[in-house]
Design a protein around this motif. Structure first.
Motif, mmCIF file in Angstrom:
data_model
loop_
_atom_site.group_PDB
_atom_site.id
_atom_site.type_symbol
_atom_site.label_atom_id
_atom_site.label_comp_id
_atom_site.label_asym_id
_atom_site.label_seq_id
_atom_site.Cartn_x
_atom_site.Cartn_y
_atom_site.Cartn_z
ATOM 1 N N ALA A 1 0.857 -4.542 -10.930
ATOM 2 C CA ALA A 1 -0.457 -3.920 -11.096
ATOM 3 C C ALA A 1 -0.595 -2.760 -10.111
ATOM 4 C CB ALA A 1 -1.563 -4.938 -10.872
ATOM 5 N N LEU A 2 -1.342 -1.741 -10.517
ATOM 6 C CA LEU A 2 -1.533 -0.556 -9.686
ATOM 7 C C LEU A 2 -2.988 -0.132 -9.718
ATOM 8 C CD1 LEU A 2 -0.336 1.874 -8.045
ATOM 9 C CD2 LEU A 2 0.016 3.013 -10.254
ATOM 10 N N THR A 3 -3.559 0.159 -8.548
ATOM 11 C CA THR A 3 -4.916 0.681 -8.467
ATOM 12 C C THR A 3 -5.030 1.527 -7.207
ATOM 13 O OG1 THR A 3 -7.267 0.106 -8.682
ATOM 14 C CG2 THR A 3 -5.950 -1.230 -7.161
ATOM 15 N N GLY A 4 -6.197 2.100 -6.989
ATOM 16 C CA GLY A 4 -6.420 2.935 -5.813
ATOM 17 C C GLY A 4 -7.496 3.958 -6.069
ATOM 18 N N LEU A 5 -7.322 5.134 -5.480
ATOM 19 C CA LEU A 5 -8.303 6.207 -5.593
ATOM 20 C C LEU A 5 -7.690 7.371 -6.357
ATOM 21 C CD1 LEU A 5 -9.666 6.203 -1.916
ATOM 22 C CD2 LEU A 5 -10.514 4.911 -3.905
ATOM 23 N N GLY A 6 -8.352 7.792 -7.432
ATOM 24 C CA GLY A 6 -7.836 8.887 -8.247
ATOM 25 C C GLY A 6 -8.951 9.600 -8.980
ATOM 26 N N THR A 7 -8.631 10.746 -9.568
ATOM 27 C CA THR A 7 -9.613 11.488 -10.359
ATOM 28 C C THR A 7 -9.498 11.086 -11.826
ATOM 29 O OG1 THR A 7 -8.152 13.376 -10.786
ATOM 30 C CG2 THR A 7 -9.477 13.444 -8.767
ATOM 31 N N TYR B 1 4.457 5.579 3.008
ATOM 32 C CA TYR B 1 3.746 6.844 3.195
ATOM 33 C C TYR B 1 4.422 7.948 2.371
ATOM 34 C CZ TYR B 1 1.696 4.246 7.033
ATOM 35 O OH TYR B 1 1.042 3.298 7.775
ATOM 36 N N GLY B 2 3.656 8.508 1.451
ATOM 37 C CA GLY B 2 4.189 9.562 0.590
ATOM 38 C C GLY B 2 3.776 10.953 0.992
ATOM 39 N N ASP B 3 2.979 11.076 2.083
ATOM 40 C CA ASP B 3 2.554 12.373 2.623
ATOM 41 C C ASP B 3 1.850 13.261 1.598
ATOM 42 O OD1 ASP B 3 3.453 11.804 5.172
ATOM 43 O OD2 ASP B 3 5.475 12.550 4.773
ATOM 44 N N ASP B 4 1.222 12.632 0.612
ATOM 45 C CA ASP B 4 0.522 13.378 -0.452
ATOM 46 C C ASP B 4 1.437 14.403 -1.121
ATOM 47 O OD1 ASP B 4 -1.866 12.139 -0.824
ATOM 48 O OD2 ASP B 4 -3.008 13.427 0.521
ATOM 49 N N ASP B 5 2.705 14.077 -1.192
ATOM 50 C CA ASP B 5 3.689 14.872 -1.923
ATOM 51 C C ASP B 5 4.089 14.064 -3.163
ATOM 52 O OD1 ASP B 5 6.910 15.226 -2.364
ATOM 53 O OD2 ASP B 5 5.933 17.117 -1.871
ATOM 54 N N PRO B 6 3.941 14.625 -4.374
ATOM 55 C CA PRO B 6 4.209 13.843 -5.589
ATOM 56 C C PRO B 6 5.608 13.227 -5.635
ATOM 57 C CG PRO B 6 3.033 15.842 -6.152
ATOM 58 C CD PRO B 6 3.403 15.955 -4.692
ATOM 59 N N ALA B 7 6.632 14.022 -5.321
ATOM 60 C CA ALA B 7 8.008 13.515 -5.395
ATOM 61 C C ALA B 7 8.247 12.415 -4.362
ATOM 62 C CB ALA B 7 8.991 14.661 -5.200
ATOM 63 N N LYS B 8 7.774 12.639 -3.137
ATOM 64 C CA LYS B 8 7.970 11.626 -2.095
ATOM 65 C C LYS B 8 7.168 10.370 -2.401
ATOM 66 C CE LYS B 8 7.937 10.851 2.893
ATOM 67 N NZ LYS B 8 7.707 11.434 4.247
ATOM 68 N N SER B 9 5.948 10.533 -2.908
ATOM 69 C CA SER B 9 5.125 9.373 -3.251
ATOM 70 C C SER B 9 5.791 8.553 -4.356
ATOM 71 C CB SER B 9 3.735 9.824 -3.705
ATOM 72 O OG SER B 9 3.041 10.468 -2.657
ATOM 73 N N ARG B 10 6.335 9.223 -5.348
ATOM 74 C CA ARG B 10 7.033 8.533 -6.437
ATOM 75 C C ARG B 10 8.232 7.750 -5.884
ATOM 76 N NH1 ARG B 10 7.706 9.841 -12.139
ATOM 77 N NH2 ARG B 10 9.691 9.021 -12.933
ATOM 78 N N VAL C 1 0.853 -1.191 0.000
ATOM 79 C CA VAL C 1 0.000 0.000 0.000
ATOM 80 C C VAL C 1 0.887 1.238 0.000
ATOM 81 C CG1 VAL C 1 -1.669 1.362 1.336
ATOM 82 C CG2 VAL C 1 -1.934 -1.119 1.165
ATOM 83 N N LEU C 2 0.561 2.200 -0.853
ATOM 84 C CA LEU C 2 1.212 3.515 -0.853
ATOM 85 C C LEU C 2 0.183 4.515 -0.350
ATOM 86 C CD1 LEU C 2 3.483 5.515 -1.553
ATOM 87 C CD2 LEU C 2 2.561 5.591 -3.886
ATOM 88 N N SER C 3 0.309 4.920 0.905
ATOM 89 C CA SER C 3 -0.679 5.779 1.552
ATOM 90 C C SER C 3 -0.221 7.241 1.543
ATOM 91 C CB SER C 3 -0.908 5.289 2.984
ATOM 92 O OG SER C 3 -1.960 5.982 3.605
ATOM 93 N N ALA C 4 -0.986 8.076 2.230
ATOM 94 C CA ALA C 4 -0.639 9.494 2.361
ATOM 95 C C ALA C 4 0.143 9.665 3.663
ATOM 96 C CB ALA C 4 -1.900 10.345 2.333
ATOM 97 N N ALA C 5 -0.369 10.440 4.612
ATOM 98 C CA ALA C 5 0.335 10.640 5.885
ATOM 99 C C ALA C 5 -0.013 9.529 6.874
ATOM 100 C CB ALA C 5 -0.032 11.995 6.477
ATOM 101 N N ARG C 6 0.911 9.235 7.772
ATOM 102 C CA ARG C 6 0.681 8.215 8.781
ATOM 103 C C ARG C 6 -0.495 8.565 9.695
ATOM 104 N NH1 ARG C 6 4.864 4.507 9.583
ATOM 105 N NH2 ARG C 6 6.729 4.958 8.358
ATOM 106 N N THR D 1 -5.208 10.204 -4.102
ATOM 107 C CA THR D 1 -5.134 10.676 -5.488
ATOM 108 C C THR D 1 -3.728 11.113 -5.873
ATOM 109 O OG1 THR D 1 -5.813 12.905 -4.809
ATOM 110 C CG2 THR D 1 -7.550 11.400 -5.506
ATOM 111 N N VAL D 2 -3.022 11.749 -4.949
ATOM 112 C CA VAL D 2 -1.654 12.193 -5.241
ATOM 113 C C VAL D 2 -0.728 10.997 -5.403
ATOM 114 C CG1 VAL D 2 0.328 13.493 -4.381
ATOM 115 C CG2 VAL D 2 -1.982 14.388 -4.057
ATOM 116 N N GLY D 3 -0.829 10.045 -4.491
ATOM 117 C CA GLY D 3 0.016 8.864 -4.539
ATOM 118 C C GLY D 3 -0.226 8.023 -5.780
ATOM 119 N N LEU D 4 -1.503 7.837 -6.135
ATOM 120 C CA LEU D 4 -1.831 7.007 -7.292
ATOM 121 C C LEU D 4 -1.275 7.623 -8.574
ATOM 122 C CD1 LEU D 4 -3.250 4.507 -8.386
ATOM 123 C CD2 LEU D 4 -5.327 5.880 -8.632
ATOM 124 N N LYS D 5 -1.437 8.919 -8.740
ATOM 125 C CA LYS D 5 -0.927 9.575 -9.946
ATOM 126 C C LYS D 5 0.597 9.514 -10.010
ATOM 127 C CE LYS D 5 -0.918 13.917 -12.513
ATOM 128 N NZ LYS D 5 -1.333 15.350 -12.515
#
Length: 361
Positions: free
Chosen positions: A273-279, A223-232, A188-193, A253-257
């Protein structure tokens, strides 16, 4: 794979498309928190509530998203502004620079208190750290609505949830499971803890995996903290540290993109495979390129609208947030808070190559 006795299906959810976009939603922490007591500051005096009262004009409603510059929260803010201005009131927004910055949200709430707003609508970065300042706002007579991510029930009046945490946990496990044959290592690639919504969804993912998806093994949570660079970077780390990884769920949405952007040009495309929540607008190119087969979400703009109408109704004395006191969100629908003041908007929508072009948000 479907659990025994459960009649949910991806086809059924997709068929509820119109309902989901008209009344959509997350059960972050609200349903799992302790019930409110009679002396909580979030409990309004029953005699002060008049369901027949009109929505007041000239109110000031403050929105506090998790971060500035997020496409998701920009959409939610636009929905909130649409509702507030349509009812003759003023919309203001104060956002922290980073989604991991709870102190920025605390400062935003304090600024709105000093401004004397009538209600604050906030996506809580932390269920606990925000409570003291929100209780102070409640004591000032300011109404508090949480949306997207909840705090403790005694620290707000109403929580507007995108969808139930159980449905979101299940749908993400099911989408990934179907792609990997319900077998193999996943992460799982989440946002903040501290994000209550993310943590609730992950808890239900674990429950689903233990209940009916025993061939799939959760090996890591990043945890990518909803930061694009950190999530990547965190997505790359997951792939590097787990060579047998079959798939990743990113319920943000930030992590998935960010993950899809890396995966689309990497040798792992087609292997992980990759899935999750996104726009839809964010994920469209990755669906078209075959990087992501399907993902899910609700309409963020309508989430903001419903949260705004909840705030307007509270500030107008039409409701107190008590269970059963309904309010009308113009153009969206009628919503009735359940236990602990939780409003759940509906089922998530599953997007894929067949329907992703039908949406513009």
């Amino acid at each position: 794979m479907q659990r025994a006795g459960v009649s949910r299906s991806l086809t059924g959810l997709a068929a509820l498309l119109t309902l989901a976009l008209g009344a959509t939603a997350c059960d972050g922490a609200g349903s799992s928190s302790a019930p409110r007591s009679e002396d909580d500051p979030s409990n309004a005096v029953a005699s002060a509530v008049d369901p027949k009262a009109d929505i007041k004009k000239g109110l000031t409603i403050g929105f506090v998203p998790k971060q500035e510059g997020s496409a998701y929260f920009d959409l939610a803010g636009k929905g909130g502004k649409k509702a507030v201005t349509a009812m003759g009131s003023t919309f203001v927004e104060k956002a922290p620079d980073s989604a991991a910055d709870t102190s920025g949200q605390i400062a935003a709430v304090e600024a709105l208190r000093r401004q004397g707003v009538d209600a604050i609508v906030i996506s809580a970065q932390s269920p606990d750290e925000l409570c003291p300042v929100l209780k102070e706002a409640l004591a000032d007579g300011i109404k508090i609505v949480t949306y997207d991510s909840d705090t403790r029930p005694e620290c707000r009046n109403i929580f507007v949830s995108q969808a139930s945490a159980q449905d979101l946990g299940w749908i993400e496990v099911e989408m990934l499971g179907k792609q990997i044959g319900y077998r193999g290592e996943i992460a799982v690639l989440s946002a903040a803890r501290t994000a209550s919504n993310q943590n609730a969804w992950i808890r239900y993912m674990k429950d689903e995996l233990a209940d009916g998806y025993t061939g799939m093994k959760l090996v890591d949570i990043a945890y990518g903290d909803d930061d694009p660079a950190k999530s990547r970077a965190q997505f790359q780390k997951l792939i590097r540290e787990h060579p047998n990884l079959k798939g990743v769920i990113s319920p943000t949405t930030v992590g998935l993109k960010a993950a899809a952007d890396y995966l689309s040009g990497s040798p792992y495309k087609g292997r992980v495979a990759l899935t999750g929540l996104g726009t839809p607008n964010d994920m469209r190119p990755y669906v078209k390129s075959g990087t992501v087969e399907k993902f899910a979400l609700w309409n963020p703009s309508e989430l903001g609208e419903v949260a705004a109408y909840a705030a307007l109704s509270l500030a107008s004395g039409k409701i107190s947030g008590k269970e059963g006191q309904g309010f009308w969100a113009v153009g969206v629908g009628w919503f009735i808070p359940a236990e602990n003041g939780v409003v759940t908007l509906g089922e998530p929508v599953v997007f894929d190559a067949e329907n992703v072009d039908d949406f513009d948000f």
